[in-house]
Write a protein that holds these residues in place. Structure first.
Motif, PDB file in Angstrom:
ATOM      1  N   PRO A  70       0.805  -1.238   0.000  1.00  0.00           N
ATOM      2  CA  PRO A  70       0.000   0.000   0.000  1.00  0.00           C
ATOM      3  C   PRO A  70       0.834   1.282   0.000  1.00  0.00           C
ATOM      4  CG  PRO A  70      -0.718  -1.525   1.723  1.00  0.00           C
ATOM      5  CD  PRO A  70       0.586  -2.015   1.224  1.00  0.00           C
ATOM      6  N   ARG A  71       2.138   1.147   0.229  1.00  0.00           N
ATOM      7  CA  ARG A  71       2.997   2.334   0.267  1.00  0.00           C
ATOM      8  C   ARG A  71       3.539   2.716  -1.101  1.00  0.00           C
ATOM      9  NH1 ARG A  71       4.718   4.705   4.714  1.00  0.00           N
ATOM     10  NH2 ARG A  71       4.665   2.930   6.133  1.00  0.00           N
ATOM     11  N   VAL A  72       3.491   1.817  -2.068  1.00  0.00           N
ATOM     12  CA  VAL A  72       4.208   2.062  -3.320  1.00  0.00           C
ATOM     13  C   VAL A  72       3.315   2.177  -4.553  1.00  0.00           C
ATOM     14  CG1 VAL A  72       6.338   0.999  -2.459  1.00  0.00           C
ATOM     15  CG2 VAL A  72       4.645  -0.415  -3.662  1.00  0.00           C
ATOM     16  N   MET A  73       2.013   1.917  -4.399  1.00  0.00           N
ATOM     17  CA  MET A  73       1.088   2.015  -5.536  1.00  0.00           C
ATOM     18  C   MET A  73      -0.220   2.634  -5.070  1.00  0.00           C
ATOM     19  SD  MET A  73       1.456  -1.730  -7.389  1.00  0.00           S
ATOM     20  CE  MET A  73       0.857  -1.264  -9.007  1.00  0.00           C
ATOM     21  N   ASP A  74      -0.890   3.333  -5.981  1.00  0.00           N
ATOM     22  CA  ASP A  74      -2.211   3.835  -5.640  1.00  0.00           C
ATOM     23  C   ASP A  74      -3.276   2.863  -6.129  1.00  0.00           C
ATOM     24  OD1 ASP A  74      -2.648   4.282  -8.366  1.00  0.00           O
ATOM     25  OD2 ASP A  74      -2.583   6.472  -8.199  1.00  0.00           O
ATOM     26  N   GLU A  75      -4.539   3.216  -5.922  1.00  0.00           N
ATOM     27  CA  GLU A  75      -5.630   2.298  -6.230  1.00  0.00           C
ATOM     28  C   GLU A  75      -5.741   2.001  -7.715  1.00  0.00           C
ATOM     29  OE1 GLU A  75     -10.385   1.819  -5.145  1.00  0.00           O
ATOM     30  OE2 GLU A  75      -9.125   3.297  -4.113  1.00  0.00           O
TER      31      GLU A  75
ATOM     32  N   ASP B  26       0.350  -7.406   4.227  1.00  0.00           N
ATOM     33  CA  ASP B  26      -0.341  -6.109   4.255  1.00  0.00           C
ATOM     34  C   ASP B  26      -0.975  -5.794   2.894  1.00  0.00           C
ATOM     35  OD1 ASP B  26       2.288  -5.968   3.365  1.00  0.00           O
ATOM     36  OD2 ASP B  26       2.817  -4.203   4.551  1.00  0.00           O
ATOM     37  N   LEU B  27      -2.028  -6.543   2.571  1.00  0.00           N
ATOM     38  CA  LEU B  27      -2.764  -6.345   1.322  1.00  0.00           C
ATOM     39  C   LEU B  27      -3.448  -4.982   1.339  1.00  0.00           C
ATOM     40  CD1 LEU B  27      -3.775  -7.899  -1.285  1.00  0.00           C
ATOM     41  CD2 LEU B  27      -5.873  -8.325   0.014  1.00  0.00           C
ATOM     42  N   PRO B  28      -3.375  -4.230   0.235  1.00  0.00           N
ATOM     43  CA  PRO B  28      -4.140  -2.981   0.185  1.00  0.00           C
ATOM     44  C   PRO B  28      -5.626  -3.236   0.446  1.00  0.00           C
ATOM     45  CG  PRO B  28      -2.570  -3.077  -1.638  1.00  0.00           C
ATOM     46  CD  PRO B  28      -2.555  -4.432  -0.985  1.00  0.00           C
ATOM     47  N   GLN B  29      -6.232  -2.396   1.287  1.00  0.00           N
ATOM     48  CA  GLN B  29      -7.635  -2.595   1.653  1.00  0.00           C
ATOM     49  C   GLN B  29      -8.557  -2.502   0.439  1.00  0.00           C
ATOM     50  OE1 GLN B  29      -9.027  -3.524   4.634  1.00  0.00           O
ATOM     51  NE2 GLN B  29     -10.938  -3.638   3.463  1.00  0.00           N
ATOM     52  N   TYR B  30      -8.205  -1.666  -0.540  1.00  0.00           N
ATOM     53  CA  TYR B  30      -9.082  -1.542  -1.702  1.00  0.00           C
ATOM     54  C   TYR B  30      -9.187  -2.853  -2.469  1.00  0.00           C
ATOM     55  CZ  TYR B  30      -4.891  -0.894  -4.662  1.00  0.00           C
ATOM     56  OH  TYR B  30      -3.692  -1.052  -5.309  1.00  0.00           O
ATOM     57  N   LEU B  31      -8.116  -3.674  -2.422  1.00  0.00           N
ATOM     58  CA  LEU B  31      -8.186  -4.980  -3.073  1.00  0.00           C
ATOM     59  C   LEU B  31      -9.033  -5.950  -2.262  1.00  0.00           C
ATOM     60  CD1 LEU B  31      -4.561  -5.422  -4.463  1.00  0.00           C
ATOM     61  CD2 LEU B  31      -6.663  -5.043  -5.764  1.00  0.00           C
TER      62      LEU B  31
END
Length: 463
Positions: A99-104, A138-143
């Motif tokens: 989540p720190r290196v890519m946006d949604e 730490d999976l991005p929450q949006y995914l």
């Protein structure tokens, strides 16, 4: 078979002269993970992860702890890397926060990428080998909002992420691990709900595992294309199961325990098939597998990371599974886990016999939690010293039995956020005061540093 008594001597880090630990090409390192140490969860464009959401939900994490600050490594990384120099290790294993290196939309977040570039650049300046894990839970929450690891598309989004980071860090990473402990992500996250995202369904667990392994297999050729000089692998946590009795039912139960903990991951990677016994445990939970998936998952590996912590004693549950039977009078850690170094040795030797295509192994995590306290400026973690010595001896025994093991990483460099157990359980060889963020070298770290200084001196001394 008991460990050689000469190895378990009064001097905690002076192995026999024929031990692989004295070899300069045998890597000894320390490990951490992004969510457990970084903090700064809302800084420089970082997005929410499933662990931000999970730990913010009352009742999920001990004492209501979260990773919001953790060890504040995001701001203290330079001094934390200096601790590695104090420890005299050869290598550092870290993870990148997706989540720190890519946006949604999948676009790069340059501020987050630059953080890892600075960190890894400093490691190279220090002459340390860099082992980088792309996914340490730490999976991005949006995914997750789109289905998480239950959604096949997440595997392809992971490949996009692997593509970005391997292009950005090409030539700086010695070894890439795609995933850390897919068993925990699948079973604890989707099977029993103990970890984020907190779902509990056996069918979810097997499907999540398939998509995790598919993500791994899809990412490997991307990593090979973008960073050909680096090693590519995956990290699996493994468990030793022993039967409570010699009865046929209990021996079968111990076998099924190891199928669920080990073969569930290793068979697809190294045999391109799921173990049939797994679905004896969980009837009707076979994942949806499309044509070509198992070939993708079984992409050749340059190394296999093995994480080991404890042994579990089991008996038959009278049906089609097993149930744990804790042994009385055994030594345990603060986590309640039995200390059983022979289990590590036995598993390594067993894997070497079972899998013809077993790649070189690194022990990517091994360590223990204890209730460490600073007294007069010192931390005497005598149980950890004994733990590390006995497990290093077990690794040495496996090497002597013919297993190709290239290195060992202590878990962990720092006390940190121990997932659902928050900050109570301390795994580090450096103590962290979470109020002041002061780091204190524990006695275990002092002895590791002393041994490695002696090893490095001998290795560079003229013949």
């Amino acid at each position: 078979m008991a460990l050689d008594a000469s190895i378990v001597s009064s001097d905690p880090f002076s192995p026999p002269s024929d031990s692989a630990l004295w070899r300069r090409d045998f890597l000894l390192g320390a490990a951490t993970a992004s969510y457990q140490i970084e903090g700064a969860v809302n800084e420089d464009g970082r997005l929410l992860s499933i662990w931000d959401t999970f730990s913010a939900t009352p009742g999920n994490v001990l004492a209501g702890d979260t990773g919001e600050v953790a060890c504040d490594h995001y701001h203290r990384w330079e001094s934390d890397l200096d601790l590695l120099s104090t420890l005299n290790v050869d290598a550092y294993r870290l993870s990148i926060a997706w989540p720190r290196v890519m946006d949604e939309a999948g676009r790069p977040n340059q501020k987050g990428i630059d953080f890892y570039k600075r960190l890894i650049g400093r490691l190279k300046e220090k002459g340390l080998k860099t082992f980088v894990t792309l996914y340490h839970w730490d999976l991005p929450q949006y995914l997750e909002d789109r289905g998480g690891w239950l959604n096949r598309d997440t595997a392809y989004r992971f490949a996009d992420y692997a593509d970005l980071m391997s292009r950005e860090l090409s030539g700086q990473v010695d070894a890439w691990a795609t995933l850390n402990e897919p068993w925990c992500s699948a079973y604890l996250g989707y099977g029993n709900g103990h970890h984020a995202p907190g779902l509990a369904n056996d069918r979810y667990a097997t499907q999540a595992m398939h998509h995790l392994l598919l993500a791994h297999g899809t990412a490997v050729p991307v990593l090979r294309a973008n960073d050909p000089a680096s090693l590519k692998g995956i990290v699996a946590n493994v468990g030793r199961g022993t039967p409570d009795s010699n009865s046929e039912a209990d021996v079968r139960a111990a076998h099924l325990f190891e199928v669920q903990h080990n073969a569930w991951i290793l068979d697809p990677l190294l045999k391109k098939a799921y173990p049939k016994d797994l679905f004896e445990l969980w009837p009707g939970t076979e994942p949806l597998v499309l044509d070509g998936d198992m070939e993708t998952i079984g992409a050749p590996l340059d190394f296999l990371g093995i994480n080991y912590y404890f042994r579990t004693n089991v008996k038959s549950d009278g049906a089609h599974g097993f149930t744990e039977v804790p042994l009385p009078g055994v030594e345990r850690t603060q986590m309640g886990w039995e200390i059983h170094p022979d289990g590590l040795r036995d598993l390594l030797i067993g894997f070497n016999k079972t899998y013809a295509s077993l790649p070189p192994i690194y022990i990517t995590e091994n360590g223990m939690a204890s209730d460490d306290k600073v007294v007069d400026g010192r931390v005497d973690d005598s149980q950890r010293i004994s733990f590390l010595k006995r497990h290093l001896a077990a690794v040495d025994s496996a090497i002597k039995a013919g297993v190709d093991i290239r290195g060992y990483f202590i878990w962990s460099l720092l006390d940190n956020f121990e997932w659902a157990f928050g900050y109570e359980r301390r795994f580090g060889v450096f103590h962290v005061d979470y109020k002041t963020q002061k780091r204190t070298m524990k006695r275990s770290a002092e002895l590791v540093a002393k041994f490695l200084e002696e090893r490095n001196t001998k290795a560079t001394a003229p013949a």
